[in-house]
Design a protein around this motif. Structure first.
Motif, PDB file in Angstrom:
ATOM      1  N   GLY A 289      17.508  39.154 -12.616  1.00  0.00           N
ATOM      2  CA  GLY A 289      17.326  38.082 -13.573  1.00  0.00           C
ATOM      3  C   GLY A 289      16.466  37.137 -12.926  1.00  0.00           C
ATOM      4  N   PRO A 290      16.337  35.924 -13.551  1.00  0.00           N
ATOM      5  CA  PRO A 290      16.850  35.466 -14.683  1.00  0.00           C
ATOM      6  C   PRO A 290      16.158  36.451 -16.163  1.00  0.00           C
ATOM      7  N   GLY A 291      17.025  36.737 -16.785  1.00  0.00           N
ATOM      8  CA  GLY A 291      16.521  37.576 -17.932  1.00  0.00           C
ATOM      9  C   GLY A 291      15.354  37.329 -18.748  1.00  0.00           C
ATOM     10  N   MET A 292      15.139  38.106 -19.728  1.00  0.00           N
ATOM     11  CA  MET A 292      13.862  37.445 -20.695  1.00  0.00           C
ATOM     12  C   MET A 292      14.313  37.816 -22.295  1.00  0.00           C
ATOM     13  N   GLY A 293      13.684  37.034 -22.877  1.00  0.00           N
ATOM     14  CA  GLY A 293      13.874  37.108 -24.240  1.00  0.00           C
ATOM     15  C   GLY A 293      12.335  36.752 -24.869  1.00  0.00           C
ATOM     16  N   PRO A 294      12.572  36.544 -26.231  1.00  0.00           N
ATOM     17  CA  PRO A 294      11.527  35.951 -27.296  1.00  0.00           C
ATOM     18  C   PRO A 294      11.161  34.596 -26.711  1.00  0.00           C
ATOM     19  N   SER A 295       9.791  34.334 -26.806  1.00  0.00           N
ATOM     20  CA  SER A 295       9.436  32.976 -26.565  1.00  0.00           C
ATOM     21  C   SER A 295       8.683  32.435 -28.034  1.00  0.00           C
ATOM     22  N   TYR A 296       9.105  31.432 -28.726  1.00  0.00           N
ATOM     23  CA  TYR A 296       8.573  30.781 -29.755  1.00  0.00           C
ATOM     24  C   TYR A 296       8.300  29.443 -29.760  1.00  0.00           C
ATOM     25  N   VAL A 297       8.506  28.758 -28.599  1.00  0.00           N
ATOM     26  CA  VAL A 297       8.215  27.062 -28.266  1.00  0.00           C
ATOM     27  C   VAL A 297       7.262  27.081 -27.493  1.00  0.00           C
ATOM     28  N   ARG A 298       6.134  26.396 -28.285  1.00  0.00           N
ATOM     29  CA  ARG A 298       4.708  26.008 -27.372  1.00  0.00           C
ATOM     30  C   ARG A 298       5.246  24.759 -26.385  1.00  0.00           C
ATOM     31  N   PRO A 299       4.586  24.816 -25.154  1.00  0.00           N
ATOM     32  CA  PRO A 299       5.043  23.677 -24.332  1.00  0.00           C
ATOM     33  C   PRO A 299       4.796  22.173 -25.049  1.00  0.00           C
ATOM     34  N   GLU A 300       3.612  22.222 -25.728  1.00  0.00           N
ATOM     35  CA  GLU A 300       3.126  20.826 -26.297  1.00  0.00           C
ATOM     36  C   GLU A 300       4.078  20.400 -27.514  1.00  0.00           C
ATOM     37  N   LEU A 301       5.238  21.418 -28.207  1.00  0.00           N
ATOM     38  CA  LEU A 301       5.748  20.966 -29.270  1.00  0.00           C
ATOM     39  C   LEU A 301       6.778  19.773 -29.062  1.00  0.00           C
ATOM     40  N   LEU A 302       7.480  19.751 -27.788  1.00  0.00           N
ATOM     41  CA  LEU A 302       8.356  18.845 -27.509  1.00  0.00           C
ATOM     42  C   LEU A 302       7.721  17.307 -27.464  1.00  0.00           C
ATOM     43  N   ASP A 303       6.454  17.035 -26.947  1.00  0.00           N
ATOM     44  CA  ASP A 303       5.813  15.911 -26.892  1.00  0.00           C
ATOM     45  C   ASP A 303       5.418  15.548 -28.429  1.00  0.00           C
ATOM     46  N   ALA A 304       4.802  16.348 -29.164  1.00  0.00           N
ATOM     47  CA  ALA A 304       4.587  16.099 -30.470  1.00  0.00           C
ATOM     48  C   ALA A 304       5.938  15.506 -31.398  1.00  0.00           C
ATOM     49  N   ILE A 305       6.965  16.175 -30.861  1.00  0.00           N
ATOM     50  CA  ILE A 305       8.427  15.607 -31.484  1.00  0.00           C
ATOM     51  C   ILE A 305       8.647  14.165 -31.072  1.00  0.00           C
ATOM     52  N   LEU A 306       8.327  13.857 -29.620  1.00  0.00           N
ATOM     53  CA  LEU A 306       8.747  12.528 -29.088  1.00  0.00           C
ATOM     54  C   LEU A 306       7.554  11.573 -29.676  1.00  0.00           C
ATOM     55  N   VAL A 307       6.423  11.939 -29.803  1.00  0.00           N
ATOM     56  CA  VAL A 307       5.439  10.943 -30.500  1.00  0.00           C
ATOM     57  C   VAL A 307       5.874  10.610 -32.044  1.00  0.00           C
ATOM     58  N   ALA A 308       6.384  11.592 -32.784  1.00  0.00           N
ATOM     59  CA  ALA A 308       6.691  11.403 -34.078  1.00  0.00           C
ATOM     60  C   ALA A 308       7.958  10.464 -34.256  1.00  0.00           C
ATOM     61  N   LEU A 309       9.141  10.596 -33.101  1.00  0.00           N
ATOM     62  CA  LEU A 309       9.962   9.928 -33.078  1.00  0.00           C
ATOM     63  C   LEU A 309       9.782   8.340 -32.745  1.00  0.00           C
ATOM     64  N   ASP A 310       8.771   8.057 -31.971  1.00  0.00           N
ATOM     65  CA  ASP A 310       8.338   6.847 -31.416  1.00  0.00           C
ATOM     66  C   ASP A 310       7.704   5.942 -32.604  1.00  0.00           C
ATOM     67  N   LYS A 311       7.224   6.655 -33.563  1.00  0.00           N
ATOM     68  CA  LYS A 311       6.812   5.988 -34.686  1.00  0.00           C
ATOM     69  C   LYS A 311       5.501   5.124 -34.509  1.00  0.00           C
ATOM     70  N   ARG A 312       5.056   4.950 -33.208  1.00  0.00           N
ATOM     71  CA  ARG A 312       3.855   4.349 -33.077  1.00  0.00           C
ATOM     72  C   ARG A 312       2.533   5.316 -33.076  1.00  0.00           C
ATOM     73  N   ARG A 313       1.424   4.465 -33.473  1.00  0.00           N
ATOM     74  CA  ARG A 313       0.452   5.443 -33.418  1.00  0.00           C
ATOM     75  C   ARG A 313       0.048   6.270 -31.807  1.00  0.00           C
ATOM     76  N   PRO A 314      -0.495   7.501 -31.934  1.00  0.00           N
ATOM     77  CA  PRO A 314      -0.810   8.086 -30.640  1.00  0.00           C
ATOM     78  C   PRO A 314      -1.804   7.499 -29.747  1.00  0.00           C
ATOM     79  N   SER A 315      -1.793   7.364 -28.524  1.00  0.00           N
ATOM     80  CA  SER A 315      -2.524   6.512 -27.591  1.00  0.00           C
ATOM     81  C   SER A 315      -3.925   7.297 -27.666  1.00  0.00           C
ATOM     82  N   THR A 316      -5.058   6.564 -27.326  1.00  0.00           N
ATOM     83  CA  THR A 316      -6.241   7.307 -27.203  1.00  0.00           C
ATOM     84  C   THR A 316      -6.278   8.495 -26.143  1.00  0.00           C
ATOM     85  N   SER A 317      -5.637   8.208 -25.056  1.00  0.00           N
ATOM     86  CA  SER A 317      -5.464   9.387 -24.233  1.00  0.00           C
ATOM     87  C   SER A 317      -4.836  10.658 -24.586  1.00  0.00           C
ATOM     88  N   ARG A 318      -3.737  10.441 -25.881  1.00  0.00           N
ATOM     89  CA  ARG A 318      -3.080  11.657 -26.295  1.00  0.00           C
ATOM     90  C   ARG A 318      -3.996  12.216 -27.068  1.00  0.00           C
TER      91      ARG A 318
END
Length: 501
Positions: free
Chosen positions: A268-297
């Motif tokens: 192990g640790p075992g293996m299975g399918p991968s369907y979540v890209r690494p940047e997806l979580l940050d996109a969620i957090l930006v959407a929850l923040d309700k503010r405009r994304p920073s210039t850096s982002r």
């Protein structure tokens, strides 16, 4: 015949469900024979922690809040950007260090994510033929690396490393499988070279080819994966084919051991399918923040889009500049937000709160911390996968409610385990609206938290490991088998709680 008292073998990234299925079907006769004369059973991973932090816990018996690692590339506490890559060294005593300190002769040969120890009684070969090696091979004594190269030559770069700067190529199944088969032969040759060389008290080694195979070839095993038909000219399940190569190699290695040798195999640790890209979580957090994304982002997003249009032949040469720019922009973006995602592993996610008094530009006060985290967790639990209507997460929790230790502040404040049951094209909830994921992850497979172990004790026969067996129990079990004084661990030896059939 090799002389060895305790032999520890890792079959890295082997999925326990598949191993058991294929052993039951008679397709892996060597591993099946070992299971039939061993204590065996599933071994729990670390909740919310990815594969990269499993190994320090396997080797030391302590959890991530004690050794401080949740990923191999993570920021220091209080910093907004990671400065070190492939950081796996921990301060806690490893099982090989403890045995060496007691005067036992130890062979440490290509364990995943291992690291050298000073004042060592034995040999150490690190990353000669492991996942993402070479470069970076180390040895003790230092001349050993050159001696091995003279006798065995140099193994090729791992298949994942060879593809590092290329777009995914799910059709290259036969070629990848052939290279991984050669890698199994290289590992076998290295073990054959070192195992008979001394009278070992403890010898630790691994076959790690299923790591690359699981990442790159999962889709050819998994009929439900969108890429399954790519590379369909391959006339076999590549994971089974490679497991059979490893099974044969394991039998060859075990045949060298004396009948009195105590054997621990960890898969192990075992293996299975991968369907979540690494940047997806940050996109969620930006959407929850309700503010405009920073210039850096915005710049980060533009650079990532541009990267996929850069000719693949240019990417390696541009990688250092691109990585530095990404980290600098990432640090600036994180410092301006109340929380942000930190890379953990493709199967799990981590959220760091920009906390006053801990982060340089903290925005959330200590008094607000608990209610803020509760709101984040509730909002993320409400997110559904548009493609099947299921929740995005299977587990999400405050880290300090599960883990306790002096390094707790180095870990994410919230840990997440993703639902990987189907390909994800979009997410939705009342709080985030609709977020699209336009690309599948670059690798079709990722790690799960599932592991298993077999412990062969001459004269004891087959049996079951305790129901609560954990990765934290592997080091204290090896310590007991080696006759070492109590290892300072958070686990326990598996021997006392095992039952014999």
């Amino acid at each position: 015949m090799a002389h060895c008292k305790v032999f520890f073998l890792v079959v890295e990234a082997a999925e326990p469900a598949l191993l058991n299925q294929w052993m039951d079907a008679g397709l892996l006769p060597q591993l099946s024979a070992l299971r039939d004369r061993s204590l065996h059973g599933p071994v729990r991973g670390l909740r919310g922690i990815g594969a990269n932090a499993i190994w320090p816990s396997v080797y030391t018996g302590v959890g991530p809040a004690t050794h401080g690692l949740y990923y191999h590339d993570q920021p220091e506490s209080g910093s907004y950007q990671a400065e070190k890559e492939n950081r796996t060294r921990v301060e806690q005593q490893t099982i090989w260090g403890a045995a060496s300190d007691e005067g036992q002769l130890v062979g440490l040969v290509d364990l995943p994510r291992a690291f050298t120890s000073k004042q060592f009684n034995g040999i150490q070969v690190i990353d000669w033929n492991t996942h993402f090696s070479p470069p970076g091979c180390e040895s003790y004594p230092s001349a050993l690396e050159e001696q091995i190269a003279e006798r065995l030559g140099e193994p090729a770069a791992c298949v994942c490393l060879a593809r590092q700067y290329r777009e995914p190529d799910p059709a290259d199944v036969a070629g990848a499988l052939a290279r991984l088969g050669q890698s199994v032969k290289h590992t076998t040759a290295l073990i054959d070279d070192q195992l008979p060389s001394r009278n070992w008290d403890l010898f630790l080694t691994s076959f790690d080819q299923l790591h690359c195979a699981g990442h790159l070839l999962w889709h050819r095993h998994d009929r439900s994966h969108p890429w399954h038909l790519a590379g369909a000219d391959a006339d076999c399940d590549p994971l089974l084919s490679l497991c059979q190569d490893i099974d044969t190699a394991v039998g060859r290695v075990l045949d060298q051991l004396p009948d009195s040798c105590r054997i621990v195999l960890f898969a192990g640790p075992g293996m299975g399918p991968s369907y979540v890209r690494p940047e997806l979580l940050d996109a969620i957090l930006v959407a929850l923040d309700k503010r405009r994304p920073s210039t850096s982002r915005k710049l980060i997003g533009a650079l990532k889009t541009l990267w996929h249009h850069v000719p693949q032949s240019w990417r390696q040469g541009l990688s250092t500049v691109a990585r530095k720019a990404d980290r600098t922009l990432q640090g600036r973006d994180r410092s301006s937000r109340p929380c942000y995602s930190v890379r953990s592993n493709d199967s799990v996610g981590g959220i760091r709160v920009n906390l006053e008094g801990r982060e340089a530009n903290g925005m959330i006060t200590a008094a607000e911390m608990e209610s803020y985290c509760d709101r984040l967790i509730a909002a993320i639990k409400a997110i559904r996968i548009v493609d099947n209507g299921e929740p995005l997460v299977t587990d999400i929790f405050r880290t300090n409610q599960i883990y306790h230790g002096q390094c707790i502040d180095q870990l994410p404040d919230i840990l997440i385990e993703w639902n990987q049951t189907c390909a994800i094209s979009a997410l939705t909830s009342p709080d985030i609206g609709l977020i699209r994921q336009d690309r599948l992850p670059d690798w079709s497979g990722t790690h799960t938290g599932r592991s298993m172990a077999m412990i062969h004790l001459p004269g004891r026969g087959q049996g079951r490991l305790p129901d609560d067996a954990s990765v934290l129990d592997i080091a204290p079990t090896l310590a007991e088998l080696c006759g070492l004084p109590g290892l300072e661990s958070e686990g326990k030896s598996l021997l006392a709680g095992a039952t014999t059939s």
